[in-house]
Write a protein that holds these residues in place. Sequence first.
Motif, PDB file in Angstrom:
ATOM      1  N   ALA A   1       0.829  -1.211   0.000  1.00 39.72           N
ATOM      2  CA  ALA A   1       0.000   0.000   0.000  1.00 39.72           C
ATOM      3  C   ALA A   1       0.859   1.255   0.000  1.00 39.72           C
ATOM      4  CB  ALA A   1      -0.936  -0.025   1.217  1.00 39.72           C
ATOM      5  N   GLN A   2       1.946   1.218   0.777  1.00 37.96           N
ATOM      6  CA  GLN A   2       2.859   2.365   0.811  1.00 37.96           C
ATOM      7  C   GLN A   2       3.552   2.542  -0.530  1.00 37.96           C
ATOM      8  OE1 GLN A   2       5.752   2.109   3.940  1.00 37.96           O
ATOM      9  NE2 GLN A   2       6.650   4.126   3.520  1.00 37.96           N
ATOM     10  N   ALA A   3       3.905   1.419  -1.161  1.00 33.25           N
ATOM     11  CA  ALA A   3       4.565   1.506  -2.462  1.00 33.25           C
ATOM     12  C   ALA A   3       3.629   2.105  -3.503  1.00 33.25           C
ATOM     13  CB  ALA A   3       5.034   0.118  -2.893  1.00 33.25           C
ATOM     14  N   ARG A   4       2.377   1.785  -3.417  1.00 30.29           N
ATOM     15  CA  ARG A   4       1.419   2.335  -4.379  1.00 30.29           C
ATOM     16  C   ARG A   4       1.316   3.853  -4.233  1.00 30.29           C
ATOM     17  NH1 ARG A   4      -2.229  -1.163  -6.962  1.00 30.29           N
ATOM     18  NH2 ARG A   4      -2.198  -3.340  -6.228  1.00 30.29           N
ATOM     19  N   GLN A   5       1.536   4.351  -3.011  1.00 30.66           N
ATOM     20  CA  GLN A   5       1.445   5.783  -2.789  1.00 30.66           C
ATOM     21  C   GLN A   5       2.662   6.534  -3.335  1.00 30.66           C
ATOM     22  OE1 GLN A   5      -1.230   7.285  -1.569  1.00 30.66           O
ATOM     23  NE2 GLN A   5      -2.262   5.303  -1.230  1.00 30.66           N
ATOM     24  N   ASN A   6       3.806   5.843  -3.446  1.00 25.63           N
ATOM     25  CA  ASN A   6       5.044   6.527  -3.795  1.00 25.63           C
ATOM     26  C   ASN A   6       5.570   6.202  -5.199  1.00 25.63           C
ATOM     27  OD1 ASN A   6       5.898   7.901  -1.096  1.00 25.63           O
ATOM     28  ND2 ASN A   6       5.322   5.803  -0.512  1.00 25.63           N
ATOM     29  N   PHE A   7       5.033   5.161  -5.832  1.00 28.87           N
ATOM     30  CA  PHE A   7       5.548   4.784  -7.160  1.00 28.87           C
ATOM     31  C   PHE A   7       4.386   4.573  -8.129  1.00 28.87           C
ATOM     32  CE2 PHE A   7       8.773   3.430  -4.137  1.00 28.87           C
ATOM     33  CZ  PHE A   7       9.944   3.875  -4.727  1.00 28.87           C
ATOM     34  N   GLU A   8       4.709   4.880  -9.397  1.00 27.52           N
ATOM     35  CA  GLU A   8       3.697   4.648 -10.441  1.00 27.52           C
ATOM     36  C   GLU A   8       3.623   3.168 -10.819  1.00 27.52           C
ATOM     37  OE1 GLU A   8       3.512   7.704 -13.695  1.00 27.52           O
ATOM     38  OE2 GLU A   8       5.480   8.234 -12.850  1.00 27.52           O
ATOM     39  N   ILE A   9       4.745   2.529 -10.861  1.00 28.13           N
ATOM     40  CA  ILE A   9       4.812   1.125 -11.268  1.00 28.13           C
ATOM     41  C   ILE A   9       5.529   0.344 -10.180  1.00 28.13           C
ATOM     42  CG2 ILE A   9       5.674  -0.517 -12.968  1.00 28.13           C
ATOM     43  CD1 ILE A   9       3.448   1.218 -14.041  1.00 28.13           C
ATOM     44  N   ILE A  10       4.893  -0.734  -9.695  1.00 27.80           N
ATOM     45  CA  ILE A  10       5.538  -1.652  -8.765  1.00 27.80           C
ATOM     46  C   ILE A  10       5.587  -3.018  -9.430  1.00 27.80           C
ATOM     47  CG2 ILE A  10       5.437  -2.730  -6.498  1.00 27.80           C
ATOM     48  CD1 ILE A  10       3.322   0.277  -7.041  1.00 27.80           C
ATOM     49  N   ILE A  11       6.784  -3.525  -9.612  1.00 27.50           N
ATOM     50  CA  ILE A  11       6.969  -4.839 -10.233  1.00 27.50           C
ATOM     51  C   ILE A  11       7.387  -5.804  -9.135  1.00 27.50           C
ATOM     52  CG2 ILE A  11       8.284  -6.167 -11.900  1.00 27.50           C
ATOM     53  CD1 ILE A  11       8.482  -3.665 -13.593  1.00 27.50           C
ATOM     54  N   LEU A  12       6.542  -6.813  -8.898  1.00 31.27           N
ATOM     55  CA  LEU A  12       6.759  -7.774  -7.824  1.00 31.27           C
ATOM     56  C   LEU A  12       7.216  -9.103  -8.416  1.00 31.27           C
ATOM     57  CD1 LEU A  12       6.555  -8.673  -4.853  1.00 31.27           C
ATOM     58  CD2 LEU A  12       4.121  -9.169  -5.280  1.00 31.27           C
ATOM     59  N   ASP A  13       8.443  -9.497  -8.116  1.00 28.87           N
ATOM     60  CA  ASP A  13       8.975 -10.793  -8.563  1.00 28.87           C
ATOM     61  C   ASP A  13       8.628 -11.832  -7.504  1.00 28.87           C
ATOM     62  OD1 ASP A  13      10.336 -12.835  -9.789  1.00 28.87           O
ATOM     63  OD2 ASP A  13      12.308 -12.214  -9.032  1.00 28.87           O
ATOM     64  N   THR A  14       7.821 -12.856  -7.864  1.00 30.87           N
ATOM     65  CA  THR A  14       7.360 -13.867  -6.909  1.00 30.87           C
ATOM     66  C   THR A  14       7.928 -15.232  -7.275  1.00 30.87           C
ATOM     67  OG1 THR A  14       5.384 -14.368  -8.191  1.00 30.87           O
ATOM     68  CG2 THR A  14       5.237 -12.571  -6.582  1.00 30.87           C
ATOM     69  N   PRO A  15       7.862 -16.194  -6.351  1.00 29.42           N
ATOM     70  CA  PRO A  15       8.300 -17.555  -6.663  1.00 29.42           C
ATOM     71  C   PRO A  15       7.399 -18.176  -7.723  1.00 29.42           C
ATOM     72  CG  PRO A  15       8.167 -17.210  -4.292  1.00 29.42           C
ATOM     73  CD  PRO A  15       7.500 -16.043  -4.934  1.00 29.42           C
ATOM     74  N   PRO A  16       7.837 -19.287  -8.339  1.00 29.98           N
ATOM     75  CA  PRO A  16       7.010 -19.970  -9.346  1.00 29.98           C
ATOM     76  C   PRO A  16       5.674 -20.402  -8.767  1.00 29.98           C
ATOM     77  CG  PRO A  16       9.260 -20.784  -9.409  1.00 29.98           C
ATOM     78  CD  PRO A  16       9.159 -19.921  -8.198  1.00 29.98           C
ATOM     79  N   ALA A  17       4.597 -20.072  -9.442  1.00 29.93           N
ATOM     80  CA  ALA A  17       3.255 -20.379  -8.940  1.00 29.93           C
ATOM     81  C   ALA A  17       2.917 -21.850  -9.054  1.00 29.93           C
ATOM     82  CB  ALA A  17       2.218 -19.549  -9.699  1.00 29.93           C
ATOM     83  N   GLY A  18       3.644 -22.589  -9.903  1.00 34.19           N
ATOM     84  CA  GLY A  18       3.324 -24.001 -10.071  1.00 34.19           C
ATOM     85  C   GLY A  18       3.952 -24.890  -9.033  1.00 34.19           C
ATOM     86  N   THR A  19       4.963 -24.379  -8.279  1.00 31.24           N
ATOM     87  CA  THR A  19       5.655 -25.215  -7.302  1.00 31.24           C
ATOM     88  C   THR A  19       5.580 -24.673  -5.889  1.00 31.24           C
ATOM     89  OG1 THR A  19       7.719 -24.067  -7.819  1.00 31.24           O
ATOM     90  CG2 THR A  19       7.251 -26.096  -9.037  1.00 31.24           C
ATOM     91  N   ILE A  20       5.415 -23.342  -5.743  1.00 29.47           N
ATOM     92  CA  ILE A  20       5.407 -22.702  -4.420  1.00 29.47           C
ATOM     93  C   ILE A  20       4.134 -21.877  -4.303  1.00 29.47           C
ATOM     94  CG2 ILE A  20       6.626 -21.125  -2.880  1.00 29.47           C
ATOM     95  CD1 ILE A  20       9.200 -21.907  -4.297  1.00 29.47           C
ATOM     96  N   ALA A  21       3.531 -21.895  -3.109  1.00 29.39           N
ATOM     97  CA  ALA A  21       2.222 -21.268  -2.910  1.00 29.39           C
ATOM     98  C   ALA A  21       2.292 -19.768  -2.686  1.00 29.39           C
ATOM     99  CB  ALA A  21       1.517 -21.925  -1.725  1.00 29.39           C
ATOM    100  N   ASP A  22       3.506 -19.154  -2.555  1.00 28.62           N
ATOM    101  CA  ASP A  22       3.607 -17.741  -2.194  1.00 28.62           C
ATOM    102  C   ASP A  22       2.849 -16.840  -3.158  1.00 28.62           C
ATOM    103  OD1 ASP A  22       5.261 -18.955  -0.423  1.00 28.62           O
ATOM    104  OD2 ASP A  22       6.952 -17.591  -0.699  1.00 28.62           O
ATOM    105  N   ALA A  23       3.013 -17.091  -4.469  1.00 31.30           N
ATOM    106  CA  ALA A  23       2.394 -16.210  -5.466  1.00 31.30           C
ATOM    107  C   ALA A  23       0.885 -16.239  -5.391  1.00 31.30           C
ATOM    108  CB  ALA A  23       2.858 -16.608  -6.864  1.00 31.30           C
TER     109      ALA A  23
END
Length: 706
Positions: free
Chosen positions: A617-639
Motif C-alpha cells: 500500500a505504501q509503495a502504491r502511494q510513492n511509485f507509479e509502477i511496482i513490479i513484484l517478482d514472486t516464486p514460481p506459482a506451479g511449485t510454491i504457494a507464495d504467489a
Amino acid sequence: MQDAGLELHALFNLVRRQLRLILATALGIFLLAIIIAFSLPPTYTASALVMVDPATKNLLSAATDPTSSSSDNARIDSEVEIIASDNVLRRVVDAQNLTRAQDANPSTLRQFTDALRLTPSIAASEDIRTAQALNDLRAAVTVHRRNATFLIDVAVRSPSPDDAARLANAITTAYVAAQIEAKVDSVLAGGETINARVAQARAELQSTERALDSFVDDTITRIANEDDGGTIAALRIQIRQVLASRTANEQASVAAQSSLQTSNFAAVAATLQTATLADIERRRAETAAALANADDASPAATALRGTLSQIETEFRTEATTQIDTLNALVRHDKSIETALLQQVRQAALASPLPADVLTNLFDLQQGAELARAQYQTLVQRSQELSAQADLQLADSRVVSAATVPITPTAPNRPIILIIALIAAIGLGLGVALLYDSYVGGFTNEQQLSGALPVQRALAVPRRPIEDDQLSVADFMVHSQLSLFAESVRRLRAMVDQVLREPSQTTAQGKLIMVTSATAEEGKSSLALALARSYALSGRSTLVVDGDLRKPSLHHQLGLEPNRGLLEYLTVGASGPALAGIVAKDTLSDATILLGARQSEFPTDQLLSGKTFAELIAQARQNFEIIILDTPPAGTIADALYVAHQADLIAFVVKWSRTSQSSVRTALAALFDAGGRSVPTIAILNQQELNQGSYRAAYGEQDQTTA
C-alpha cells in the motif's frame, strides 16, 4: 521467400529441440519395419496366358459368325470373370486336393487363430474346409485382361514356386475343360429337346399315315370298281407281296440275331439257310465232336480248341453279314412299300371320286407329307447335334503355360525399407511436432495465446549474456536497439494498454506481479528488464524481490546485502530498517527492494500477512509502477497469496521447455487464488529467433549507453 526462410528456420529449430525424440521414434519404427520385412515369408508368382477367340467354332460348318468389337470386349471381360469364378476354382480345389493340403499345412493366421481358439473347430466339416480352401485360392489368384487384347493373364501367388506354377496351369486347364463341358452340355440339352420333338413328330407322322391308309382302305373298293385300268388293284397286290417279303425277312433277322447272341449256331444256320453257313456249321460240329472225345490236357485238345474258336469267329462274321443283308432287304422292301403306297394315293387322287372324298383324301395326303417333312427335318437336326456334341472345341486356348518362378515377387524388402525409412522420419517429425505443440513446451506467440486463457501474449528472444554483463536485463541500457530490448518495450506497451482499460484505472500505482510455472524460466531477469524499461521512460518504478525462497535480483545488480525483504517481514522492522534493504539501480532510476538470502522456512504466511500488505500500500502511494517478482506459482504457494493484490500478472513461460500441463496447472491455481478479474499477459521467454533476419529488416545495432 522470407516467410519460406522463417518456416525452414522453425523446422530446423524443431528438429534441434526434439532431435532425440525424432531419432528414437524413427529408429523404433525402422527397426520394426526391418523385423517385419525379414520375417515375412517369400511369395512367388506364376502366370499363365490364355487367348480367347470370340468367333463361334463349328467343325461341321466352314462359316464363322462375325462379331462386333463391342461384343468382343464384353466377351473377353466375361471370360475374365469366368476364370476367377468359384466354378473354375472349385474344380482346381478338387483336382489338386487343396482341402487336404490346407489341413496338412495350415496358414500362419490359421495357426494363430486356432491357438487362441478364435475360430470354432471345423475338423468334422468337409464343406467348411473346402470353402476355406476355396477362399485361400481365390485370394491368391489374380486374373486380368492385358490391355485391349484377347489375352488374359492368370497369376497365382504362393509361398512355393512349384505350387504357384502348378496352380496357375491347373486353373487354365480347368477353365478350358469347363468351357468345353459347358458347350457340350448346351448341345446335349438342345439335342434332348430336339429328340423329344422327334418322338412327337414321329407319332404325328404315324397318326397321319394311319389316317390316310385307313381312309384309302375304307374307300378302296369303291376306288377299285371305278378304276377301269385296274391300276390300284395291281398296286395293292404288289404291296401285299412286298409286305409279306419284308415281314419274313424281319422275322428271320430277329431270330438269327437272337440265336447268335446265345451262340446257338445250329439255329442260326437253320434260320438263314445259306450254303456257306451250313458248311461252316458242319465243320464246327465235327470239330466240337472231336474235341469232346479228346483228352483236355493233350496237345490235340489245345489245337482243337483253337480251331473251334476260329470256326466260331468265321461263323459269326458270316452270320453278321447275312443278317446285315436281310436288314438291307427289309429297308429296301419298306422303301418299295412306301413308294407303292404313294402311287396308290396318287391314283386315288386321280380317280373320278366325289368332291368330298377327294377333298378328304387330299387333306390327309398333305398332312402326311407335312408331317414327314417336319419329321425328317427334326431327325436331321438331331443327328447334327449328336455329331456336334463329340466335335466341340474350346474358344480359349493356353498360349503360354506357367513356369516355375525363380525369384520371389514379395516381399520387396528394399522398397519396404525405403518407404519405412521415409515414413519413420515423417512420423518422427509428426510426433515431435505433436509433442512440441500439445505436450512439450510452447514455441511461438500464437500457440501460447491459443492454448492459454490469457488476455495478451508476446515473445521475448533469447540473448546470451556477454562477459561484461551481470544480467540479460543489462541489454535494456547497453543495447537499446537490440531485439531483446525492443521486445521488452513491446511488453511495456502491452502492459500499459491493459492497465489503461477502464476497469484498471485508479489513482494509485500499478502492481505488476511477475511469476512463472517452474523455476529457471528467467522471470527475475525479465522483471528487472521491464522495470528498467519503465524507469528509462521516466516512470517512477519499484522492483520488489518477492521470491523469498530464492532471491536473485541482488546478484543481477552485483550487490551483496546483509538483510533483505525476508528479514523485514520476519521481524516487522520499522522505517530505517526498510531503508537498509532499498537500493538504486545504477543503470536506470528504478528503485530495488532487495532480498538477501534464501528462506529456510515457508514464507507464504509472510506474503499474506499485514506487514507485506502495508508495504504494498505504501509503495502504491510513492511509485507509479511496482513490479513484484514472486516464486514460481506451479511449485510454491507464495504467489497465490498476492495474486489478488496485483493489477496485472505477467506469467513467464520459457520457450520450448516448460510443459504445457505445468503452465495450465499454474495458471488455474493463480486464477482460483486471485480471481479471473486480474488481467494476465503470457510471455514466451528466451525464444530462439533468426537474429540475422531481424538485423536485415530493422538494422539492429548494439549501442552502449552510459
